[in-house]
Scaffold this active site. Structure first.
Site, PDB file in Angstrom:
ATOM      1  N   CYS A  42     -26.832 -19.724  19.237  1.00  0.00           N
ATOM      2  CA  CYS A  42     -27.171 -20.825  20.139  1.00  0.00           C
ATOM      3  C   CYS A  42     -26.215 -21.968  19.854  1.00  0.00           C
ATOM      4  O   CYS A  42     -26.202 -22.501  18.741  1.00  0.00           O
ATOM      5  CB  CYS A  42     -28.615 -21.271  19.949  1.00  0.00           C
ATOM      6  N   HIS A  75     -24.754 -12.836  28.377  1.00  0.00           N
ATOM      7  CA  HIS A  75     -25.000 -13.745  29.494  1.00  0.00           C
ATOM      8  C   HIS A  75     -24.613 -13.078  30.805  1.00  0.00           C
ATOM      9  O   HIS A  75     -23.662 -12.294  30.850  1.00  0.00           O
ATOM     10  CB  HIS A  75     -24.189 -15.032  29.339  1.00  0.00           C
ATOM     11  N   GLU A 108     -33.303 -18.668  29.676  1.00  0.00           N
ATOM     12  CA  GLU A 108     -32.920 -18.087  28.392  1.00  0.00           C
ATOM     13  C   GLU A 108     -33.824 -16.924  28.017  1.00  0.00           C
ATOM     14  O   GLU A 108     -35.050 -16.981  28.188  1.00  0.00           O
ATOM     15  CB  GLU A 108     -32.959 -19.148  27.289  1.00  0.00           C
ATOM     16  N   CYS A 125     -28.155 -24.973  27.353  1.00  0.00           N
ATOM     17  CA  CYS A 125     -27.776 -23.779  26.593  1.00  0.00           C
ATOM     18  C   CYS A 125     -26.271 -23.832  26.357  1.00  0.00           C
ATOM     19  O   CYS A 125     -25.488 -23.756  27.315  1.00  0.00           O
ATOM     20  CB  CYS A 125     -28.160 -22.511  27.352  1.00  0.00           C
ATOM     21  N   GLY A 153     -24.573 -20.547  27.029  1.00  0.00           N
ATOM     22  CA  GLY A 153     -24.613 -20.355  28.467  1.00  0.00           C
ATOM     23  C   GLY A 153     -23.579 -21.188  29.197  1.00  0.00           C
ATOM     24  O   GLY A 153     -22.948 -20.735  30.153  1.00  0.00           O
TER      25      GLY A 153
END
Length: 266
Positions: A71, A151, A200, A209, A212
């Site tokens: 993350c 992703h 998520e 994110c 992301g």
């Protein structure tokens, strides 16, 4: 257990210093503490501890108890935490994650970490460019990108009109992604700016994110929609993503904020 609540562009986690605390069942603890209105409330639990590969190790447990690989917002907060809590002294450090070892550069102002730049490594294309998919009987195209975690990036003209609570689970749990996937819904503003919402894996829609945002910019670059430095506007704030064509690495810069410290009986 003592803990610290931190957030990066609204992506909030409960941070535990495992040099001082021991968390016997992190999955169960994440589920218990992440419940908003009934507990501390967060997108998940972050454990900071020793590493034999880097300066520190970060483990991520989502709100549903599943363990995540990486993350970007959380790792920035780890950098701020170890510096401002006197565990680390310096401006560059490394953090081990399940998504690999990440290099962090801290920007220090008046003894505080004002922002953190993370070397996100080389994003990897994991789909066709783009790839067709059918979700809930509707046709879409996505770009699959791995930034240490998976992703799928989709492009829309208006992301505000999307009901992510309704459609998000179908994207996350699609059979194309046997281990589930983080899903980005992106609106291109111009060659230097995009807007993004994220569903998520294991946490639902969050305010931000980092991985992301990195995946979304990489997808935009591959599709020819943007240049190599892009400001990403998320629901909880902005991140700057820069892709270096020489090293083929992506770099993410953004704030990290300590919200409060607390103590809870498990």
């Amino acid at each position: 257990m003592k803990f610290t609540k931190m957030q990066g562009v609204g992506n909030d986690y409960i941070y535990v210093n495992c040099f001082m605390e021991k968390v016997e069942n992190p999955s169960e603890t994440a589920i218990k503490l992440s419940r908003r209105h009934f507990s501390v409330g967060a997108d998940g639990l972050i454990l900071i501890g020793p590493s034999d590969k880097a300066d520190y190790r970060m483990r991520i447990f989502n709100a549903d108890g599943s363990e995540g690989e990486m993350c970007g917002n959380a790792v920035r907060c780890v950098g701020k935490y170890v510096y401002e809590h006197g565990i680390f002294h310096g401006e560059t450090l490394t953090v081990e994650t399940l998504g690999g070892v990440k290099n962090l550069e801290l920007t220090i102002e008046n003894g505080k970490v004002s922002s953190v730049t993370v070397d996100m490594g080389e994003p990897q294309l994991t789909s066709e460019l783009p790839e067709h998919i059918v979700v809930d009987k509707q046709d879409y195209e996505f770009v699959g990108i791995s930034v240490g975690n998976p992703h799928a990036v989709y492009f829309f003209e208006d992301i505000d009109s999307l009901d992510l609570e309704k459609i998000g689970p179908s994207f996350e749990n699609h059979s194309r992604f046997p281990n589930r996937v983080n899903t980005e819904f992106v609106q291109v503003v111009d060659e230097n700016h995009i807007r993004m919402r994220v569903w998520e894996r294991g946490s639902g829609e969050t305010l931000g994110c980092g991985t992301g945002a990195t995946a979304s910019v990489m997808a935009c670059i591959l599709m020819g929609y943007t240049g190599s430095t892009v400001e990403v506007a998320l629901t909880g704030g902005n991140l700057t993503i820069r892709w270096d064509s020489t090293t083929r690495k992506a770099y993410m810069t953004g704030e990290a904020v300590e919200v409060f410290q607390g103590e809870i009986e498990l």
